[in-house]
Structure formats: structure tokens, C-alpha cells
Design a protein around this motif. Structure first.
Motif, PDB file in Angstrom:
ATOM      1  N   PHE A 112       0.816  -1.214   0.000  1.00 44.23           N
ATOM      2  CA  PHE A 112       0.000   0.000   0.000  1.00 44.23           C
ATOM      3  C   PHE A 112       0.852   1.267   0.000  1.00 44.23           C
ATOM      4  O   PHE A 112       0.369   2.348  -0.336  1.00 44.23           O
ATOM      5  CB  PHE A 112      -0.951   0.007   1.199  1.00 44.23           C
ATOM      6  CG  PHE A 112      -2.095   0.980   1.056  1.00 44.23           C
ATOM      7  CD1 PHE A 112      -3.064   0.780   0.095  1.00 44.23           C
ATOM      8  CD2 PHE A 112      -2.182   2.101   1.869  1.00 44.23           C
ATOM      9  CE1 PHE A 112      -4.120   1.666  -0.056  1.00 44.23           C
ATOM     10  CE2 PHE A 112      -3.227   2.995   1.730  1.00 44.23           C
ATOM     11  CZ  PHE A 112      -4.205   2.781   0.764  1.00 44.23           C
ATOM     12  N   THR A 113       2.114   1.129   0.361  1.00 45.93           N
ATOM     13  CA  THR A 113       3.021   2.275   0.285  1.00 45.93           C
ATOM     14  C   THR A 113       3.036   2.863  -1.120  1.00 45.93           C
ATOM     15  O   THR A 113       3.073   4.084  -1.303  1.00 45.93           O
ATOM     16  CB  THR A 113       4.449   1.837   0.675  1.00 45.93           C
ATOM     17  OG1 THR A 113       4.413   1.254   1.973  1.00 45.93           O
ATOM     18  CG2 THR A 113       5.409   3.015   0.668  1.00 45.93           C
ATOM     19  N   VAL A 114       3.000   1.986  -2.110  1.00 43.43           N
ATOM     20  CA  VAL A 114       2.982   2.436  -3.497  1.00 43.43           C
ATOM     21  C   VAL A 114       1.554   2.516  -4.035  1.00 43.43           C
ATOM     22  O   VAL A 114       1.213   3.435  -4.788  1.00 43.43           O
ATOM     23  CB  VAL A 114       3.829   1.485  -4.373  1.00 43.43           C
ATOM     24  CG1 VAL A 114       3.745   1.872  -5.844  1.00 43.43           C
ATOM     25  CG2 VAL A 114       5.278   1.482  -3.906  1.00 43.43           C
ATOM     26  N   LEU A 115       0.700   1.582  -3.633  1.00 41.98           N
ATOM     27  CA  LEU A 115      -0.653   1.519  -4.180  1.00 41.98           C
ATOM     28  C   LEU A 115      -1.446   2.800  -3.940  1.00 41.98           C
ATOM     29  O   LEU A 115      -2.220   3.228  -4.787  1.00 41.98           O
ATOM     30  CB  LEU A 115      -1.408   0.324  -3.590  1.00 41.98           C
ATOM     31  CG  LEU A 115      -1.056  -1.046  -4.176  1.00 41.98           C
ATOM     32  CD1 LEU A 115      -1.767  -2.146  -3.418  1.00 41.98           C
ATOM     33  CD2 LEU A 115      -1.409  -1.106  -5.651  1.00 41.98           C
ATOM     34  N   ARG A 116      -1.278   3.413  -2.785  1.00 44.03           N
ATOM     35  CA  ARG A 116      -2.047   4.625  -2.518  1.00 44.03           C
ATOM     36  C   ARG A 116      -1.635   5.762  -3.443  1.00 44.03           C
ATOM     37  O   ARG A 116      -2.397   6.689  -3.695  1.00 44.03           O
ATOM     38  CB  ARG A 116      -1.874   5.039  -1.053  1.00 44.03           C
ATOM     39  CG  ARG A 116      -0.454   5.401  -0.648  1.00 44.03           C
ATOM     40  CD  ARG A 116      -0.404   5.732   0.824  1.00 44.03           C
ATOM     41  NE  ARG A 116       0.959   5.968   1.275  1.00 44.03           N
ATOM     42  CZ  ARG A 116       1.268   6.263   2.541  1.00 44.03           C
ATOM     43  NH1 ARG A 116       0.306   6.348   3.443  1.00 44.03           N
ATOM     44  NH2 ARG A 116       2.525   6.470   2.879  1.00 44.03           N
ATOM     45  N   ARG A 117      -0.417   5.703  -3.988  1.00 43.87           N
ATOM     46  CA  ARG A 117       0.027   6.701  -4.961  1.00 43.87           C
ATOM     47  C   ARG A 117      -0.554   6.422  -6.354  1.00 43.87           C
ATOM     48  O   ARG A 117      -0.488   7.269  -7.230  1.00 43.87           O
ATOM     49  CB  ARG A 117       1.564   6.714  -5.069  1.00 43.87           C
ATOM     50  CG  ARG A 117       2.314   6.941  -3.784  1.00 43.87           C
ATOM     51  CD  ARG A 117       2.108   8.358  -3.241  1.00 43.87           C
ATOM     52  NE  ARG A 117       3.131   8.788  -2.316  1.00 43.87           N
ATOM     53  CZ  ARG A 117       3.180   8.454  -1.023  1.00 43.87           C
ATOM     54  NH1 ARG A 117       2.265   7.634  -0.534  1.00 43.87           N
ATOM     55  NH2 ARG A 117       4.135   8.936  -0.237  1.00 43.87           N
ATOM     56  N   LEU A 118      -1.090   5.226  -6.511  1.00 44.85           N
ATOM     57  CA  LEU A 118      -1.612   4.822  -7.823  1.00 44.85           C
ATOM     58  C   LEU A 118      -3.122   4.941  -7.906  1.00 44.85           C
ATOM     59  O   LEU A 118      -3.714   4.604  -8.940  1.00 44.85           O
ATOM     60  CB  LEU A 118      -1.212   3.372  -8.131  1.00 44.85           C
ATOM     61  CG  LEU A 118       0.288   3.068  -8.100  1.00 44.85           C
ATOM     62  CD1 LEU A 118       0.521   1.586  -8.343  1.00 44.85           C
ATOM     63  CD2 LEU A 118       1.028   3.904  -9.128  1.00 44.85           C
ATOM     64  N   GLY A 119      -3.773   5.385  -6.827  1.00 45.20           N
ATOM     65  CA  GLY A 119      -5.220   5.545  -6.839  1.00 45.20           C
ATOM     66  C   GLY A 119      -5.982   4.461  -6.118  1.00 45.20           C
ATOM     67  O   GLY A 119      -7.217   4.440  -6.160  1.00 45.20           O
ATOM     68  N   ASP A 150      -9.239  -2.909 -10.884  1.00 40.85           N
ATOM     69  CA  ASP A 150      -9.667  -1.533 -10.628  1.00 40.85           C
ATOM     70  C   ASP A 150      -9.261  -0.615 -11.782  1.00 40.85           C
ATOM     71  O   ASP A 150      -8.075  -0.377 -12.007  1.00 40.85           O
ATOM     72  CB  ASP A 150      -9.044  -1.037  -9.316  1.00 40.85           C
ATOM     73  CG  ASP A 150      -9.607   0.307  -8.881  1.00 40.85           C
ATOM     74  OD1 ASP A 150     -10.348   0.917  -9.667  1.00 40.85           O
ATOM     75  OD2 ASP A 150      -9.307   0.742  -7.755  1.00 40.85           O
ATOM     76  N   PRO A 151     -10.239  -0.056 -12.528  1.00 42.64           N
ATOM     77  CA  PRO A 151      -9.885   0.828 -13.645  1.00 42.64           C
ATOM     78  C   PRO A 151      -9.289   2.162 -13.194  1.00 42.64           C
ATOM     79  O   PRO A 151      -8.737   2.908 -14.006  1.00 42.64           O
ATOM     80  CB  PRO A 151     -11.229   1.041 -14.358  1.00 42.64           C
ATOM     81  CG  PRO A 151     -12.264   0.771 -13.324  1.00 42.64           C
ATOM     82  CD  PRO A 151     -11.690  -0.258 -12.412  1.00 42.64           C
ATOM     83  N   GLU A 152      -9.401   2.462 -11.884  1.00 43.17           N
ATOM     84  CA  GLU A 152      -8.846   3.716 -11.373  1.00 43.17           C
ATOM     85  C   GLU A 152      -7.339   3.625 -11.110  1.00 43.17           C
ATOM     86  O   GLU A 152      -6.684   4.643 -10.878  1.00 43.17           O
ATOM     87  CB  GLU A 152      -9.571   4.108 -10.073  1.00 43.17           C
ATOM     88  CG  GLU A 152     -11.064   4.338 -10.237  1.00 43.17           C
ATOM     89  CD  GLU A 152     -11.376   5.430 -11.253  1.00 43.17           C
ATOM     90  OE1 GLU A 152     -10.669   6.457 -11.246  1.00 43.17           O
ATOM     91  OE2 GLU A 152     -12.307   5.254 -12.049  1.00 43.17           O
ATOM     92  N   ILE A 153      -6.803   2.414 -11.098  1.00 42.38           N
ATOM     93  CA  ILE A 153      -5.363   2.262 -10.871  1.00 42.38           C
ATOM     94  C   ILE A 153      -4.598   2.853 -12.055  1.00 42.38           C
ATOM     95  O   ILE A 153      -4.877   2.545 -13.214  1.00 42.38           O
ATOM     96  CB  ILE A 153      -4.991   0.778 -10.682  1.00 42.38           C
ATOM     97  CG1 ILE A 153      -5.618   0.224  -9.391  1.00 42.38           C
ATOM     98  CG2 ILE A 153      -3.480   0.597 -10.644  1.00 42.38           C
ATOM     99  CD1 ILE A 153      -5.041   0.792  -8.127  1.00 42.38           C
TER     100      ILE A 153
END
Length: 625
Positions: free
Chosen positions: A36-43, A55-58
């Protein structure tokens, strides 16, 4: 938001690797402890569910930059949502619940050989690995369940760090491996493995969409097992389903449903199996032929008339099922044993009570050879009779069919449009249909059509406009839905979607330059030759008016639910009148400003909300400035 630096080294994607596996392998190899350290930066919105593939928002471009992987590699590993709770898994249509998003399932032996996460391991329907033939597990020897949140390397335990290759698991018996290779190959992301699976099928099935075959196998498997089976029972059922498909169309002769399988579940599985080749045409259930030119009826006091005096072929068999003697019986609660005699025949009243269909429907089905023409003696008279098991199967297929109206509502088009694309051969009306009855559809065929449409979409378009706006270039006649959908599927009309979770054709986009080509497309003969009346919504579509318009109020109508109008009256009005919406679309202005200009110009109205077309078209150049 802070800018995330790319990882030190590029990560090389591996064929068959999942997007989740690739992402977590890259981060784990660089010592990043939490995804999640990186995932939260990806949406990403959720910490505990890693939905990179769904997830199409990624932001895949940003992900590719961070882990130093080409975005194309990530795109091809994305599970594209199709709507109706379906995803596209490397070209295979699967249920959304079939994809494991939280738990990291793995094969210890395969990880020991090549330490990466296979995409196939994310399919819950497959409990084994077809590389090492061991059962998939999700826990380490320390009992910690593996996930995608904490990163310790995909081949090591999230908790204790021990190699997951040390976990003990069961082996798939060798005698089952050949049959199970079919379902694993159909789902495999690698085209060469898909090809091997397809070439193992009977020749008539090799051209069928693999999603249809895969779904048939799963339906049979579900019907053969009770809820929560142990792994060996589940594997045996999956193997039996694969073997049945490999032996199509006679492979189900020896299969029997599980004790807890509902008749409707079993009948759906049988229907899916029998209809794998939609073009296969034969009577739904068998009619005993006469044995000779002068053959007479043979009557038994107990079993009634054994058959009609002559064999009658159905005029329009609606579904392709094996003959009734070849179908395993559907059981509500007990797994039936093979029987050497037929079930007792019943009369018309208990028949329609059992089937929950009207007597008229049963009589029509019997007359059209959709039900066998049994007869029996009653009070010295020969009367119609029905086989209960055959009747239950027929009733389930009859009730599960879909009308053109329901298919249209689901796709975002009218009933006439559905009949249009059916007449052009883009979707098959293969539901049970009586003689002179309307066309009916089945759920698998509609789902396959939806998948074809979604698969053909492009990721983006130049100057996109809504398909319905482009269709306003057609006026004075029904919309050429058959030609439009045909061009879309053939790749001649590029299209994309605003949202595939909604109604596909309401959310379809085409390039603005396509409107002129759509305007030149011809309406199919179906539009005028076979449909004399249209509903209000279909009439407003022809008039290029909004659904709230009262432009048809002055036309003669009939019926109440739905209200219908003569097609000729509607097209005549469309040729004389033009709506504000059509003018606004053609000139690129807003509907409000268009209305004010047209109203000030003193153009005559021909109906409520419709202006004289000839007069209005004279001011189009002024409106286009």
C-alpha cells in the motif's frame, strides 16, 4: 502528493504471471515492506484488497514507471470489467467472484522451480496447478495465510519468511491429469496452451468460443457436487465435466446430479452442454418413429400410448438438446439410479401444475414436437400424456429464456434494434420458441455477445461522441442497428466505452467523423418488412427526440402497456419534422441555444417539439457558425 522514485532495477515480466504477482515481486525484490506504500500513490482506495488487475482507477502508467515495466505488459494482465459481474481474464469471460483478490494461493512445487505467481492461481475455479499437478494452498507451515499486503518476496511467507516451497500439499492423481488439462488449458493466459486445449476438443467444438466451453464445464461440475465438497470430490467432478466435454455430444449419458442439486441447476447444465454448438438442430425431445408403413399405436393400460402413429419432425426446433432418452434425469433430492423403464405418464392438469405453464403452452409445445407426443387411455378415450422428467426440463428451459425486450433493456437498445441485430446474425436467438412465436434468447448467448462487443472496444478515440448522438445522422427511418453493430464487430467502426458496467450501447462512443458514415448505412429489411408497429421509445428514437418528448401525442396509438404506433406514421412524421436535439447535434450547439434560434426564426411546427424539416435545414449554416 509525494513523487515516488522508480525502483533501482527493472523487473522482467514472466509469461503467465499475474499483475498482482508482477507488482509484488518487483516491490519485494527491492525491500518494500508494504504494497500500500505504493498503491495509494496509484489511486488504490483499499489497503487490504489489492485490486491492481480489476480496478480501472489504478494508474498503470505510473505503476509501470515505478516498477520499471512497460505499461503494455501491465495492460495485458488487467482483468477488464465487462459488466454483469463479469471480467475478461486474458480473453476468457469469468465471474467476478471467480477471481481471488485477497488470498495468495500458490503451488509449492512450482514456486520451487520458478518463483513467480501464476495468473491461473487466482482463479478460484481451478484448485490445482497444471505445471506441477499439486493442489494450491494459501498458508505457510507456520499457519500464516498469505496475502498481497506485506511483502517478503512472493516465494516466501509474509510472516515468518520461510520458503513457501517447503509447504506440503496433495498431488492430483495421474489418472485425472489428462482430463483436467482441458479446463486448465482453456483458462491459461498463454495462447500456445489455449491452442493445445482447443485441439483436444471434438472437431465441431474447436471453433466455439472458449468462454462458452469453460462455462459449460463449470456448470456441469457444480451440478455434480454437493455444497462444500472435499478436494477429492471436487476434483473428480471437475474431471468428469472435462471428460464429458471431450466426448461431446454423448459424454453426459452416464452423469448424474448430486443429491442436493436443484432440478433447475441440472437442467441449465444440460442445456449449456447440448447447446455448445448453436447451429446444431434436432428435436428437443425424441418422438418415437413408426416402425412401418402400416404401424398402429400400441397401447398399454399402465403406460398409455407409446407414441404417435407417425413421426412428425418439428418445424422449428428451438434448442439443440440430446434426445430425451439420452438425458440424465433431474432429481430434486436423490441421486437417481439408472432405470430400465420410463417414469409414469401424467395427464394435462397435473402436467401444467408441475410445469407451472399454461395448458395452451404445453399443447403447443407438444404439437410442435418440443415435447414427446405421449398418449394414454382414460375412460375409454385416448388423451394426451406427459413424461414428468421431460416436462420439468422443458419448463426450466422455457422459463429461463429471454425476450427481445429484456435483452434490449440489458444492452441499452430497443426491441426492434435487438431483432435487427438478430436478423443480421450478430446474436443468436436460440431460446425455445413455438411456431409463429417471437424470437427468444438464452443467457449464455447474450453474455457471449456482450463479451464480443467489449473485446472489440478500443482504449481511446479521437474526438469521441456518444453512439446515440451519431445515430441522429439517420432520420426519417429506423436506425440501422444491424449495420452499425456489424461494422463495430468487424472493426470498420472504431468504438470505445465510457463505462462497461452499465448498458453497453448507451455508454458506447464513436469518433465524431463516423456520424456521416452511419447516416449512409441502410436500415435492414426487418425494419419495414416485419415490424408494423413500434413502441413509444422506439418511435422517439426514430424521431431523434428525447424520452420525455410528447412528439408522438398526435399519432394514432393502440395498447396500454406498451403503447404502440404504426411504423409508417412514425417515419412519415420523422421525414417532415426535426427535433431540437437533432439540430443541436448536427450543428454542435447546445439544445437551449438551438431552441431559441429556431423559435425566433418563426419555423412552423409539425408536432409538439418537432419543427418543419425543410424550413429548419435552411438555417443550419447560421446555427453552425
Amino acid at each position: 502528493m509525494a513523487h515516488v522514485r522508480p525502483l533501482r532495477k527493472a523487473t522482467t515480466p514472466i509469461d503467465g504471471e499475474s499483475a498482482r504477482g508482477l507488482f509484488c515481486r518487483a516491490l519485494g525484490d527491492h525491500g518494500v515492506p508494504l504494497s500500500f506504500t505504493v498503491l495509494r500513490r496509484l489511486g488504490a482506495q483499499h489497503r487490504n484488497v489489492v485490486t491492481i488487475a480489476e480496478d480501472p482507477e489504478i494508474d498503470l502508467e505510473e505503476m509501470g514507471r515505478i516498477i520499471r515495466v512497460d505499461v503494455g505488459e501491465l495492460e495485458q494482465r488487467r482483468y477488464k470489467p465487462l459488466g454483469m459481474k463479469r471480467y475478461l481474464f486474458f480473453g476468457l469471460v469469468v465471474r467476478s467472484t471467480a477471481i481471488e483478490k485477497k488470498v495468495r494461493r500458490f503451488s509449492p512445487k512450482s514456486l520451487a522451480m520458478f518463483p513467480h505467481m501464476r495468473a491461473l492461481w487466482e482463479l478460484r475455479d481451478l484448485p490445482f496447478c497444471a505445471e506441477s499437478w499439486d493442489l494450491l494452498v494459501d498458508s505457510c507451515v507456520c499457519k500464516a495465510k498469505q496475502g498481497w499486503i506485506r511483502l517478503n518476496g512472493v516465494h516466501r511467507c509474509d510472516d515468518c519468511g520461510r520458503p513457501l516451497a517447503n509447504v506440503k500439499t496433495e498431488q492430483v492423481p495421474k489418472q485425472l491429469q489428462s482430463g483436467l488439462s482441458l479446463v486448465a488449458g482453456l483458462a491459461n493466459p498463454l495462447p500456445e496452451m489455449q491452442k493445445i486445449a482447443i485441439e483436444s476438443l471434438p472437431e465441431r467444438l474447436r471453433g466455439i468460443d472458449r468462454s462458452r466451453i469453460y462455462d459449460c464445464i463449470l456448470q456441469l461440475r457444480r451440478a455434480l457436487i454437493d455444497e462444500n465438497p472435499d478436494w477429492s470430490t471436487d476434483l473428480l467432478a471437475l474431471h468428469a465435466a472435462c471428460v464429458a466435454v471431450l466426448a461431446w455430444p454423448t459424454g453426459i449419458a452416464d452423469l448424474r446430479p448430486a443429491a442436493s442439486t436443484a432440478p433447475s441447476t441440472w437442467n441449465r447444465a444440460l442445456s449449456g452442454y447440448a447447446n455448445l454448438v448453436p447451429a446444431q438442430v434436432q428435436p428437443v425431445f425424441s418422438v418415437r418413429p413408426r416402425s412401418g408403413a402400416g404401424a398402429k399405436r400400441t397401447v398399454s393400460p399402465k403406460r398409455g400410448v407409446r407414441g404417435p402413429a407417425a413421426s412428425v419432425q418439428p418445424r422449428r426446433p428451438a434448442v439443440a438438446l440430446p434426445h430425451s432418452q439420452d438425458l440424465p434425469p433431474a432429481s430434486a433430492g436423490v441421486t437417481p439410479a439408472p432405470s430400465s423403464h420410463k417414469s409414469a405418464l401424467i395427464g394435462i392438469r397435473p402436467a401444467y401444475e408441475l410445469a407451472k405453464l399454461s395448458p395452451e403452452t404445453l399443447v403447443a409445445a407438444r404439437s410442435n414436437n418440443l415435447l414427446a407426443r405421449h398418449e394414454r387411455l382414460r375412460g375409454g378415450r385416448i388423451v394426451p400424456a406427459f413424461d414428468p422428467q421431460e416436462l420439468v426440463r422443458f419448463a426450466d428451459l422455457f422459463r429461463s429464456r429471454l425476450s427481445a425486450e429484456s435483452v434490449g433493456y440489458r444492452l441499452g437498445m430497443g426491441r426492434r434494434a435487438v431483432q435487427d441485430i438478430t436478423a443480421c446474425g450478430h446474436i443468436s436467438a436460440n431460446g425455445i420458441s413455438l411456431v409463429n412465436d417471437e424470437a427468444w434468447f438464452t443467457e449464455p448467448n447474450v453474455a457471449i455477445f456482450e463479451a464480443r462487443v467489449v473485446n472489440g472496444a478500443r482504449p481511446s478515440l479521437r474526438d469521441p461522441i456518444n453512439l446515440r448522438s451519431a445515430l441522429m445522422a439517420v432520420h426519417g427511418r429506423p436506425k440501422p442497428w444491424g449495420e452499425v453493430v456489424g461494422a463495430m464487430l468487424a472493426g470498420d467502426l472504431p468504438y470505445a466505452f465510457e463505462d462497461v458496467d452499465g448498458k453497453l450501447f448507451e455508454n458506447a462512443l464513436v469518433e465524431g467523423s463516423s456520424a456521416a458514415a452511419i447516416g449512409r448505412m441502410a436500415s435492414t429489411t426487418l425494419s419495414g418488412a416485419h415490424i408494423e408497429r413500434v413502441t413509444k421509445s422506439e418511435a422517439l428514437e426514430i424521431l431523434n427526440a428525447t424520452n420525455k418528448s410528447s412528439a408522438v401525442a398526435a399519432l394514432d396509438s393502440s395498447g396500454t402497456n406498451p403503447v404502440t404506433f404504426k411504423l409508417g406514421d412514425v417515419t412519415s412524421l420523422a421525414q417532415r419534422g426535426v427535433s431540437v436535439l437533432e439540430i443541436a447535434t448536427a450543428t454542435g450547439r447546445s439544445a437551449a441555444s438551438t431552441y431559441h434560434v429556431v423559435a425566433r426564426a418563426g419555423i412552423m411546427t409539425v408536432a409538439h417539439g418537432l419543427w418543419d424539416r425543410l424550413q429548419a435545414e435552411r438555417i443550419f449554416p447560421e446555427l453552425s457558425r
